[in-house]
Design a protein around this motif. Sequence first.
Motif, PDB file in Angstrom:
ATOM      1  N   ARG A 239       0.824  -1.207   0.000  1.00 12.49           N
ATOM      2  CA  ARG A 239       0.000   0.000   0.000  1.00 12.49           C
ATOM      3  C   ARG A 239       0.859   1.257   0.000  1.00 12.49           C
ATOM      4  N   MET A 240       1.908   1.270   0.823  1.00  9.42           N
ATOM      5  CA  MET A 240       2.764   2.451   0.894  1.00  9.42           C
ATOM      6  C   MET A 240       3.630   2.600  -0.348  1.00  9.42           C
ATOM      7  N   THR A 241       3.978   1.487  -0.988  1.00  9.27           N
ATOM      8  CA  THR A 241       4.731   1.566  -2.239  1.00  9.27           C
ATOM      9  C   THR A 241       3.885   2.226  -3.326  1.00  9.27           C
ATOM     10  N   THR A 242       2.637   1.797  -3.437  1.00  7.33           N
ATOM     11  CA  THR A 242       1.731   2.424  -4.402  1.00  7.33           C
ATOM     12  C   THR A 242       1.526   3.898  -4.082  1.00  7.33           C
ATOM     13  N   ARG A 243       1.368   4.189  -2.807  1.00  2.25           N
ATOM     14  CA  ARG A 243       1.174   5.579  -2.372  1.00  2.25           C
ATOM     15  C   ARG A 243       2.392   6.434  -2.713  1.00  2.25           C
ATOM     16  N   ALA A 244       3.590   5.855  -2.579  1.00  2.94           N
ATOM     17  CA  ALA A 244       4.808   6.599  -2.882  1.00  2.94           C
ATOM     18  C   ALA A 244       4.857   6.988  -4.357  1.00  2.94           C
ATOM     19  N   VAL A 245       4.485   6.058  -5.239  1.00  2.38           N
ATOM     20  CA  VAL A 245       4.508   6.349  -6.671  1.00  2.38           C
ATOM     21  C   VAL A 245       3.485   7.432  -7.015  1.00  2.38           C
ATOM     22  N   VAL A 246       2.273   7.294  -6.491  1.00  2.00           N
ATOM     23  CA  VAL A 246       1.217   8.275  -6.775  1.00  2.00           C
ATOM     24  C   VAL A 246       1.612   9.656  -6.257  1.00  2.00           C
ATOM     25  N   GLN A 247       2.118   9.713  -5.033  1.00  2.00           N
ATOM     26  CA  GLN A 247       2.507  11.000  -4.462  1.00  2.00           C
ATOM     27  C   GLN A 247       3.685  11.617  -5.227  1.00  2.00           C
ATOM     28  N   ALA A 248       4.653  10.788  -5.607  1.00  2.00           N
ATOM     29  CA  ALA A 248       5.828  11.310  -6.309  1.00  2.00           C
ATOM     30  C   ALA A 248       5.439  11.892  -7.670  1.00  2.00           C
ATOM     31  N   ILE A 249       4.619  11.163  -8.421  1.00  2.00           N
ATOM     32  CA  ILE A 249       4.217  11.657  -9.734  1.00  2.00           C
ATOM     33  C   ILE A 249       3.375  12.923  -9.587  1.00  2.00           C
ATOM     34  N   SER A 250       2.471  12.941  -8.615  1.00  2.00           N
ATOM     35  CA  SER A 250       1.660  14.140  -8.381  1.00  2.00           C
ATOM     36  C   SER A 250       2.537  15.325  -8.001  1.00  2.00           C
ATOM     37  N   ALA A 251       3.504  15.090  -7.117  1.00  2.00           N
ATOM     38  CA  ALA A 251       4.404  16.167  -6.693  1.00  2.00           C
ATOM     39  C   ALA A 251       5.255  16.670  -7.859  1.00  2.00           C
ATOM     40  N   ILE A 252       5.683  15.758  -8.724  1.00  2.04           N
ATOM     41  CA  ILE A 252       6.494  16.145  -9.883  1.00  2.04           C
ATOM     42  C   ILE A 252       5.694  17.049 -10.819  1.00  2.04           C
ATOM     43  N   VAL A 253       4.462  16.661 -11.125  1.00  2.00           N
ATOM     44  CA  VAL A 253       3.641  17.450 -12.051  1.00  2.00           C
ATOM     45  C   VAL A 253       3.304  18.807 -11.452  1.00  2.00           C
ATOM     46  N   ILE A 254       2.946  18.844 -10.171  1.00  2.00           N
ATOM     47  CA  ILE A 254       2.604  20.121  -9.525  1.00  2.00           C
ATOM     48  C   ILE A 254       3.839  21.022  -9.432  1.00  2.00           C
ATOM     49  N   THR A 255       4.980  20.450  -9.064  1.00  8.82           N
ATOM     50  CA  THR A 255       6.214  21.235  -8.995  1.00  8.82           C
ATOM     51  C   THR A 255       6.596  21.777 -10.362  1.00  8.82           C
ATOM     52  N   ASP A 256       6.410  20.963 -11.382  1.00  9.52           N
ATOM     53  CA  ASP A 256       6.704  21.403 -12.751  1.00  9.52           C
ATOM     54  C   ASP A 256       5.845  22.606 -13.123  1.00  9.52           C
ATOM     55  N   MET A 257       4.559  22.530 -12.812  1.00 11.87           N
ATOM     56  CA  MET A 257       3.659  23.645 -13.119  1.00 11.87           C
ATOM     57  C   MET A 257       4.063  24.911 -12.365  1.00 11.87           C
ATOM     58  N   LEU A 258       4.374  24.772 -11.083  1.00 12.25           N
ATOM     59  CA  LEU A 258       4.770  25.941 -10.292  1.00 12.25           C
ATOM     60  C   LEU A 258       6.097  26.514 -10.770  1.00 12.25           C
ATOM     61  N   PHE A 259       7.029  25.633 -11.135  1.00 14.71           N
ATOM     62  CA  PHE A 259       8.340  26.087 -11.614  1.00 14.71           C
ATOM     63  C   PHE A 259       8.183  26.869 -12.923  1.00 14.71           C
ATOM     64  N   VAL A 260       7.396  26.307 -13.838  1.00 17.06           N
ATOM     65  CA  VAL A 260       7.182  26.986 -15.124  1.00 17.06           C
ATOM     66  C   VAL A 260       6.486  28.331 -14.900  1.00 17.06           C
ATOM     67  N   PHE A 261       5.493  28.354 -14.013  1.00 18.85           N
ATOM     68  CA  PHE A 261       4.788  29.606 -13.722  1.00 18.85           C
ATOM     69  C   PHE A 261       5.746  30.658 -13.180  1.00 18.85           C
ATOM     70  N   ALA A 262       6.618  30.236 -12.263  1.00 21.18           N
ATOM     71  CA  ALA A 262       7.540  31.188 -11.645  1.00 21.18           C
ATOM     72  C   ALA A 262       8.613  31.676 -12.623  1.00 21.18           C
ATOM     73  N   MET A 263       9.089  30.780 -13.508  1.00 17.10           N
ATOM     74  CA  MET A 263      10.191  31.135 -14.385  1.00 17.10           C
ATOM     75  C   MET A 263       9.759  31.852 -15.656  1.00 17.10           C
ATOM     76  N   THR A 264       8.472  31.853 -15.955  1.00 22.46           N
ATOM     77  CA  THR A 264       8.017  32.493 -17.194  1.00 22.46           C
ATOM     78  C   THR A 264       7.201  33.756 -16.930  1.00 22.46           C
ATOM     79  N   ARG A 265       7.178  34.211 -15.682  1.00 25.99           N
ATOM     80  CA  ARG A 265       6.456  35.430 -15.378  1.00 25.99           C
ATOM     81  C   ARG A 265       7.197  36.637 -15.912  1.00 25.99           C
TER      82      ARG A 265
END
Length: 265
Positions: A239-265
């Motif tokens: 259960r925690m292994t699956t949770r780790a993958v889901v959380q990591a991918i979600s964090a990667i996509v959200i961080t990517d969006m925030l990074f792009v937003f911050a760097m292209t302002r």
Amino acid sequence: MSALAALLERLGRLGVAAVAELGFGAVLLGRAVGWLALGRARGQPVRLAAIAHQAVETGIAALPIVTALAATIGLMLAIQGIYTLRAFGAESRVTPGVALSIVREFAPLITAILVAGRSGSALAARLGAMRINQEIDALTVMGIDPVRTLVAPPLAALVVLMPLLTLWADLVGLAAAGLYVAAQLQTSLAALGEEVLSLLKLKDLLHGLTKSVLFGMLVSIIGVLNGASAEGGAEGVGRMTTRAVVQAISAIVITDMLFVFAMTR
């Protein structure tokens, strides 16, 4: 009214648990960075052999799948780009869009997602099994800091290897896209290469590589955090292994969006 109160109570508990988990992750990150920076001065350096082992598992072993999917992404962008621009008679301008998309977005993003699914899950499963078998407690009893031996090596390996894998994905994706574009537009790879070099700036390359460093930190800390929180036997580890993958991918996509937003302002 009781149903509303129960809902609010549940949301509150989830919020408190999320904040506590974020705090635990921040503490793990800080302690791991501390061991990497000051371990030698403390007389307990992080073992290079452990970092090298994690680097081989993360980098060398992941090269085939990263290569295959980077080439696929490059071909997909080239095919879609030519198809879209052909309606405007501007298919010759496909190279700028494909090159910038690969270097700034798709190469770091697909590499991070692959590493999260492959190495992040393995890290969570390994630490989860150690937690269930009380091996982490045994390390503490023996006077060995678990953060130094279990958290710092994968963190260092992923922070170093993720940009290298991303750079390789850049090259493979651009080469695959260039082959297709050259065949479709009846031009040479050399001409396309010169066009790409004239278009891409150092800041474009650093944009993707900087994100990959952040992604490496996220994958390692989220994997460790979920593995160290496993309980309930083999089912809990899964259960925690699956949770780790889901959380990591979600964090990667959200961080990517925030990074792009911050760097292209």
